[in-house]
Design a protein around this motif. Structure first.
Motif, PDB file in Angstrom:
ATOM      1  N   ARG A  45       0.829  -1.428  -0.083  1.00  0.00           N
ATOM      2  CA  ARG A  45      -0.016  -0.030  -0.023  1.00  0.00           C
ATOM      3  C   ARG A  45       0.916   1.206  -0.149  1.00  0.00           C
ATOM      4  N   GLU A  46       0.679   2.130  -0.794  1.00  0.00           N
ATOM      5  CA  GLU A  46       1.380   3.521  -1.153  1.00  0.00           C
ATOM      6  C   GLU A  46       0.672   4.727  -0.825  1.00  0.00           C
ATOM      7  N   PHE A  47       1.367   5.779  -0.480  1.00  0.00           N
ATOM      8  CA  PHE A  47       0.807   6.939  -0.253  1.00  0.00           C
ATOM      9  C   PHE A  47       0.558   7.572  -1.685  1.00  0.00           C
ATOM     10  N   VAL A  48      -0.666   8.318  -1.437  1.00  0.00           N
ATOM     11  CA  VAL A  48      -1.140   9.020  -2.690  1.00  0.00           C
ATOM     12  C   VAL A  48      -1.116  10.421  -2.390  1.00  0.00           C
ATOM     13  N   ALA A  49      -1.972  10.727  -1.474  1.00  0.00           N
ATOM     14  CA  ALA A  49      -2.013  12.376  -1.225  1.00  0.00           C
ATOM     15  C   ALA A  49      -2.305  12.615   0.406  1.00  0.00           C
ATOM     16  N   ALA A  50      -2.335  13.852   0.797  1.00  0.00           N
ATOM     17  CA  ALA A  50      -2.760  14.084   2.161  1.00  0.00           C
ATOM     18  C   ALA A  50      -3.093  15.531   2.086  1.00  0.00           C
TER      19      ALA A  50
END
Length: 129
Positions: A45-50
């Motif tokens: 699972r990877e980060f996309v946006a915050a």
């Protein structure tokens, strides 16, 4: 019961657009940053946006910068991810989650899933070439 529910996924052709929504219930996320992550088959699972609690600060993974936009509508307890110029490599299940830290302003560093809690069930995005 705390729930985050994602919606808006679907199948599109490369170059198309989708808008994902994430609505919280049982929890007021007004004071917390929110994030979007994604997981492709066989991958981590990877980060996309915050986005910060106020909505004034955002942060994106390099792979989506300039194509995706995260926003929030606190009155609706909802966070959005507008995705444009979609590529086949964007195909994944997309998840939203709540930052563990209240009133965090700088979101550039919250790209680890261990900094989040209350994950949604995910929504599938499939981009065909």
């Amino acid at each position: 019961q705390v729930q985050l529910v994602e919606s808006g996924g679907g199948s599109v052709q490369a170059g198309g657009s989708l808008r994902l929504s994430c609505t919280a219930s049982g929890l007021n996320v007004l004071s917390y940053g929110m994030g979007w992550f994604r997981q492709a088959p066989g991958k981590e699972r990877e980060f996309v946006a915050a986005i910060s609690w106020s909505g004034s600060n955002t942060h994106y993974a390099d792979s989506v910068k300039g194509r995706f936009t995260i926003s929030r509508e606190n009155v609706k307890n909802t966070v959005y991810l507008q995705m444009s110029a979609l590529k086949p490599e964007d195909t994944a299940i997309y998840y939203c989650a709540k930052d563990k830290t209240r009133y965090r302003t700088v979101v550039a560093g919250i790209n680890s899933r261990h900094m989040y809690e209350y994950w949604g069930q995910g929504t599938q995005v499939t981009v065909s070439s």
